[in-house]
Design an enzyme around this catalytic site. Structure first.
Site, PDB file in Angstrom:
ATOM      1  N   THR A  34      62.257  40.479  84.235  1.00 61.48           N
ATOM      2  CA  THR A  34      61.396  40.693  85.409  1.00 61.48           C
ATOM      3  C   THR A  34      61.902  42.006  85.990  1.00 61.48           C
ATOM      4  OG1 THR A  34      61.775  38.333  85.853  1.00 61.48           O
ATOM      5  CG2 THR A  34      60.561  39.557  87.512  1.00 61.48           C
ATOM      6  N   VAL A  74      51.709  31.119  84.463  1.00 60.73           N
ATOM      7  CA  VAL A  74      52.226  31.899  85.588  1.00 60.73           C
ATOM      8  C   VAL A  74      53.633  31.395  85.902  1.00 60.73           C
ATOM      9  CG1 VAL A  74      51.923  32.508  88.012  1.00 60.73           C
ATOM     10  CG2 VAL A  74      49.922  32.282  86.526  1.00 60.73           C
ATOM     11  N   GLY A 133      64.839  35.583  85.965  1.00 57.90           N
ATOM     12  CA  GLY A 133      65.407  34.509  85.155  1.00 57.90           C
ATOM     13  C   GLY A 133      64.344  33.624  84.568  1.00 57.90           C
TER      14      GLY A 133
END
Length: 308
Positions: free
Chosen positions: A168, A197, A220
């Site tokens: 991310t 999602v 994570g």
């Protein structure tokens, strides 16, 4: 108030030696851009958006043009942003064919009465705001095509591994007026189901910002982060009087012990204190404050340089 910006490039299981330098340069560049925005009087929201755009545009990171591919080989991206001044927030999920989902998330925050738009609704809104559509292939990298092929070979079953798939990007900032903000953006997890999602666009999980406490962006295993509301949980510990380091260790420790979920957080508090913590193997990060740029990738490794 001395401005601060902290950025992360995602928790990861391992970053190959040949990629490390590119990753390090990218993360330092993002922090520098965010910090310069703050030094020029920009807001915390401007800074986190600016830093995340740099990472979305860098193919080394799992966001924007470096996003991992879903089961069909397509890119679907999620992002969110929040202003700690009035708790206004904007998020998008399952968006395709735009270069910078974080820009769209900010527009949701500032130009709609809503907090969160998804898929086709988000696409229509992007078009109405003049955000150009780009061909989906422009977001697909050769490295991610190979990673998807490898993942499909290794895993017949649709069972994401908690230890992989941790990428991310995110940023937190405190501006000279004492406002905090966060931004988080991702391409999700490799070989995910269409429409999956994760935590990144979900306020309270992928990040949170409140001028009374501070700001956090997480990274994570998305399903684990969602289950524990990692961002808000960490800030709750700070509200209870824990230090930034204690709060990060407590919430990450809980996610690991309860769910075997690995991840990382970057935090800034209302006084300008900051911390970076992770339980994954590594997490590229950089922090800029008082004219100095601190950065690292692996545990116990920090480099500090003067900013011009």
């Amino acid at each position: 108030m001395n401005p601060v910006v902290v950025v992360h490039g995602g928790g990861s299981s391992n970053i190959s030696k040949d990629r490390k330098e590119c990753v390090r340069q990218g993360i330092m560049r993002a922090a520098t851009v965010g910090y310069n925005i703050l030094k020029e009087g920009g807001s915390a929201v401007d800074a986190v958006e600016g830093a995340v755009i740099i990472l979305e545009n860098d193919p080394e990171f799992n966001a924007g043009c470096g996003s991992v591919l879903n089961i069909n080989g397509d890119v679907e991206m999620d992002a969110s942003i929040m202003d700690g001044k009035d708790l206004s927030t904007g998020a998008v999920s399952a968006v395709r064919c735009i270069a910078n989902p974080i820009k769209l998330a900010r527009l949701v925050m500032e130009k709609t009465p809503h907090c969160f738009l998804t898929d086709q609704g988000a696409a229509k809104f992007a078009a109405s705001m003049g955000i150009p559509q780009i061909p989906g292939e422009q977001l697909v990298t050769e490295r991610n095509i190979k990673r998807l092929e490898k993942e499909k070979r290794e895993k017949g079953a649709q069972k994401p591994d908690c230890k992989k798939n941790l990428g991310t990007v995110g940023a937190v900032a405190l501006d000279c007026k004492g406002n905090v903000a966060y931004a988080t953006s991702t391409g999700g997890i490799i070989n995910k189901m269409v429409g999956r999602v994760g935590d990144s666009p979900c306020v309270g999980s992928g990040g949170y910002a409140d001028n009374n406490i501070g700001a956090i962006s997480t990274t994570g295993h998305g399903e684990s982060i969602l289950k524990v509301n990692l961002a808000r949980l960490t800030l709750f510990h700070i509200e209870q009087g824990k230090t930034l380091e204690e709060a990060a260790n407590l919430s990450l420790g809980y996610m690991k012990s309860r769910l075997k979920g690995l991840g990382g957080v970057i935090l800034v508090d209302k006084t300008g204190g900051w911390v970076v913590k992770w339980t994954s193997t590594s997490m590229p990060w950089a922090a800029a404050k008082d004219g100095k740029l601190h950065s690292g990738i692996d545990v116990g490794e920090t480099t500090t340089v003067d900013l011009a």
